[in-house]
Write an enzyme that holds these catalytic residues in place. Structure first.
Site, PDB file in Angstrom:
ATOM      1  NE  ARG A  56      -3.642  -1.442   2.418  1.00  0.00           N
ATOM      2  CZ  ARG A  56      -3.514  -2.083   3.512  1.00  0.00           C
ATOM      3  NH1 ARG A  56      -2.785  -2.074   4.441  1.00  0.00           N
ATOM      4  NH2 ARG A  56      -4.251  -3.481   4.370  1.00  0.00           N
ATOM      5  CG  ASP A  69      -5.869 -23.658   5.548  1.00  0.00           C
ATOM      6  OD1 ASP A  69      -5.124 -23.781   4.148  1.00  0.00           O
ATOM      7  OD2 ASP A  69      -5.075 -24.074   6.223  1.00  0.00           O
ATOM      8  CG  ASP A  72     -12.292 -24.311   5.068  1.00  0.00           C
ATOM      9  OD1 ASP A  72     -13.177 -24.235   4.201  1.00  0.00           O
ATOM     10  OD2 ASP A  72     -12.236 -23.193   6.409  1.00  0.00           O
ATOM     11  CG  ASN A  93       3.293 -18.256  -4.869  1.00  0.00           C
ATOM     12  OD1 ASN A  93       3.855 -18.575  -5.613  1.00  0.00           O
ATOM     13  ND2 ASN A  93       3.561 -17.909  -3.479  1.00  0.00           N
ATOM     14  CE  LYS A 126     -17.996 -23.866 -12.874  1.00  0.00           C
ATOM     15  NZ  LYS A 126     -17.953 -23.264 -14.609  1.00  0.00           N
ATOM     16  CE1 TYR A 158       4.875 -28.671  -4.522  1.00  0.00           C
ATOM     17  CE2 TYR A 158       7.054 -29.715  -6.072  1.00  0.00           C
ATOM     18  CZ  TYR A 158       6.350 -28.580  -6.111  1.00  0.00           C
ATOM     19  OH  TYR A 158       6.359 -27.212  -5.735  1.00  0.00           O
ATOM     20  CE  LYS A 162       2.452 -27.291  -7.173  1.00  0.00           C
ATOM     21  NZ  LYS A 162       2.495 -25.415  -6.958  1.00  0.00           N
TER      22      LYS A 162
HETATM   23  N1  LIG Z   1      10.427 -22.543  -4.009  1.00  0.00           N
HETATM   24  C1  LIG Z   1      10.898 -23.068  -5.421  1.00  0.00           C
HETATM   25  O1  LIG Z   1      12.108 -23.485  -5.183  1.00  0.00           O
HETATM   26  C2  LIG Z   1       9.670 -24.165  -6.763  1.00  0.00           C
HETATM   27  C3  LIG Z   1      10.189 -23.796  -7.604  1.00  0.00           C
HETATM   28  C4  LIG Z   1       9.332 -25.107  -8.425  1.00  0.00           C
HETATM   29  C5  LIG Z   1       7.966 -23.798  -7.670  1.00  0.00           C
HETATM   30  N2  LIG Z   1       7.331 -23.435  -6.745  1.00  0.00           N
HETATM   31  C6  LIG Z   1       5.987 -23.075  -6.625  1.00  0.00           C
HETATM   32  O2  LIG Z   1       5.822 -21.657  -6.336  1.00  0.00           O
HETATM   33  C7  LIG Z   1       4.601 -22.219  -5.070  1.00  0.00           C
HETATM   34  C8  LIG Z   1       5.053 -21.213  -3.971  1.00  0.00           C
HETATM   35  O3  LIG Z   1       6.502 -21.963  -3.744  1.00  0.00           O
HETATM   36  P1  LIG Z   1       7.158 -21.516  -2.065  1.00  0.00           P
HETATM   37  O4  LIG Z   1       7.519 -22.972  -1.082  1.00  0.00           O
HETATM   38  O5  LIG Z   1       8.460 -20.651  -2.677  1.00  0.00           O
HETATM   39  O6  LIG Z   1       6.616 -20.576  -1.630  1.00  0.00           O
HETATM   40  P2  LIG Z   1       6.162 -18.821  -1.317  1.00  0.00           P
HETATM   41  O7  LIG Z   1       6.178 -18.479  -2.631  1.00  0.00           O
HETATM   42  O8  LIG Z   1       7.054 -18.574  -0.262  1.00  0.00           O
HETATM   43  O9  LIG Z   1       4.663 -19.373  -1.025  1.00  0.00           O
HETATM   44  C9  LIG Z   1       4.455 -19.381   0.947  1.00  0.00           C
HETATM   45  C10 LIG Z   1       3.168 -18.170   0.824  1.00  0.00           C
HETATM   46  O10 LIG Z   1       1.803 -19.127   0.504  1.00  0.00           O
HETATM   47  C11 LIG Z   1       0.922 -19.240   1.576  1.00  0.00           C
HETATM   48  N3  LIG Z   1       0.486 -20.389   1.957  1.00  0.00           N
HETATM   49  C12 LIG Z   1       1.085 -21.693   1.295  1.00  0.00           C
HETATM   50  N4  LIG Z   1       0.119 -22.486   1.892  1.00  0.00           N
HETATM   51  C13 LIG Z   1      -1.082 -21.791   2.489  1.00  0.00           C
HETATM   52  C14 LIG Z   1      -2.391 -22.279   2.419  1.00  0.00           C
HETATM   53  N5  LIG Z   1      -2.687 -23.602   2.435  1.00  0.00           N
HETATM   54  N6  LIG Z   1      -3.991 -21.316   2.369  1.00  0.00           N
HETATM   55  C15 LIG Z   1      -3.528 -19.840   2.537  1.00  0.00           C
HETATM   56  N7  LIG Z   1      -1.650 -19.352   2.152  1.00  0.00           N
HETATM   57  C16 LIG Z   1      -1.302 -20.773   2.564  1.00  0.00           C
HETATM   58  C17 LIG Z   1       2.442 -18.726   2.780  1.00  0.00           C
HETATM   59  O11 LIG Z   1       1.650 -17.958   3.808  1.00  0.00           O
HETATM   60  P3  LIG Z   1       0.784 -18.679   5.281  1.00  0.00           P
HETATM   61  O12 LIG Z   1       2.098 -19.586   5.724  1.00  0.00           O
HETATM   62  O13 LIG Z   1       1.120 -17.624   5.928  1.00  0.00           O
HETATM   63  O14 LIG Z   1      -0.076 -19.253   4.742  1.00  0.00           O
HETATM   64  C18 LIG Z   1       3.073 -18.124   1.706  1.00  0.00           C
HETATM   65  O15 LIG Z   1       2.293 -16.662   1.874  1.00  0.00           O
HETATM   66  C19 LIG Z   1       4.130 -23.334  -5.035  1.00  0.00           C
HETATM   67  O16 LIG Z   1       2.594 -23.538  -5.697  1.00  0.00           O
HETATM   68  C20 LIG Z   1       5.096 -24.134  -5.798  1.00  0.00           C
HETATM   69  O17 LIG Z   1       4.911 -25.404  -6.262  1.00  0.00           O
HETATM   70  C21 LIG Z   1       8.046 -23.495  -6.346  1.00  0.00           C
END
Ligand SMILES: NC(=O)c1ccc[n+]([C@@H]2O[C@H](COP(=O)([O-])OP(=O)(O)OC[C@H]3O[C@@H](n4cnc5c(N)ncnc54)[C@H](OP(=O)(O)O)[C@@H]3O)[C@@H](O)[C@H]2O)c1
Length: 262
Positions: A56, A69, A72, A93, A126, A158, A162
């Site tokens: 902001r 979450d 849900d 994400n 959807k 996982y 994906k």
């Molecule tokens: N990091 C990598 O190397 C990598 C590589 C390939 C693909 N990806 C993909 O990129 C995306 C980001 O991955 P990341 O692990 O790096 O995570 P990230 O971007 O660091 O994000 C985690 C975010 O998601 C929120 N979150 C997690 N679980 C949640 C839930 N159940 N409900 C609501 N919010 C939720 C977390 O906040 P809270 O914990 O507060 O909920 C945080 O804001 C994922 O889809 C992953 O599969 C990542």
């Protein structure tokens, strides 16, 4: 795409599901920089509110924080509906990655991976695509992973979720592109995020990108095709894994990379 065009195509609000930290926060920031208002969704309220306040302050856009979450779906649907804002861009994400051998992974962890990585993006796509189709414009980005290109031991569930996101994005791209809605799956390699660091990469894998780079490049790729692989090395890796070698060899290579995760 110019920021004006981006706003016209995907405004006035974007929803970033999993948007308070790491790549999700980088997406939210890249979107706010382009002048869109943002609905940020994550579980931990403190970090969520801090990210919302920062965006902001920096970009002068409206940022609404929704602490829930994403597993849900009924709650997410009700909370988003109550906001009464028009969402023209969905970034899905959030992810849950049970790491370890399938035989050691609990059924509750598997169900959670399905809820967070499959059910929620499917139902949100959807829900939000309906008004996008009506308006004849909008965008949906589903975060996938290179791990979803083939079976990946130790992260089998996982990786399969994906893969679901990538295939879903391809099908929706084919259906919705003619209706004015852009759909994209980002099949990323390693990204420097708290999640990645926690999963135990001692040193970043070759081709590891910053979250900011992945977010910017993915948004720039939106509208240009159904699948985007950020990073030259990752593009080569996907080509080799999917086109040049046998599935058996691809699984063996993945096993070397993912076998050490804990
Ligand atoms: N990091 C990598 O190397 C990598 C590589 C390939 C693909 N990806 C993909 O990129 C995306 C980001 O991955 P990341 O692990 O790096 O995570 P990230 O971007 O660091 O994000 C985690 C975010 O998601 C929120 N979150 C997690 N679980 C949640 C839930 N159940 N409900 C609501 N919010 C939720 C977390 O906040 P809270 O914990 O507060 O909920 C945080 O804001 C994922 O889809 C992953 O599969 C990542």
């Amino acid at each position: 795409m110019s920021t004006t065009r981006f706003r016209e195509a995907y405004g006035p609000y974007a929803l970033v599901a999993g948007g308070s930290d790491g790549l999700g926060a980088a997406f939210a920031e890249a979107i706010a920089r382009r002048g869109l208002n943002v609905v940020l969704l994550a579980r931990q309220e403190d970090r969520l509110n801090a990210t919302a306040a920062r965006l902001r302050e920096a970009y002068g856009v409206d940022v609404v924080a929704v602490a829930t979450d994403v597993a849900d779906y009924e709650s997410v649907k009700a909370r988003i509906g109550a906001l009464d804002v028009s969402i023209g861009l969905l970034i899905y994400n959030a992810a849950y990655a049970p790491i370890g051998r399938f035989e050691d992974t609990g059924a509750d962890e598997l169900a959670r991976a399905a809820d967070v990585n499959v059910r929620a993006p499917l139902l949100l796509a959807k829900l939000l695509s309906a008004p996008m189709i009506e308006r004849g414009r909008g965008g949906i980005v589903l975060m996938s992973s290179l791990a979803g290109s083939q079976g990946s031991p130790n992260i089998a569930t996982y990786a399969a979720t994906k893969s679901f996101n990538a295939i879903l994005a391809e099908g929706l791209w084919g259906e919705l592109k003619p209706r004015g809605v852009d759909v994209l799956a980002c099949m990323a390699g390693a990204i420097l995020t708290p999640g990645y660091e926690q999963a135990g990469g001692d040193k970043p894998a070759p081709g590891t990108l910053e979250a900011r780079q992945v977010a910017e490049r993915t948004l720039n790729a939106l509208g240009k095709g159904p699948i985007f692989v950020p990073g030259a090395l990752n593009k080569v890796a996907r080509f080799v894994l999917m086109r040049l070698i046998s599935r058996r060899a691809a699984i063996a290579i993945m096993s070397k990379n993912t076998g050490g995760l804990s």
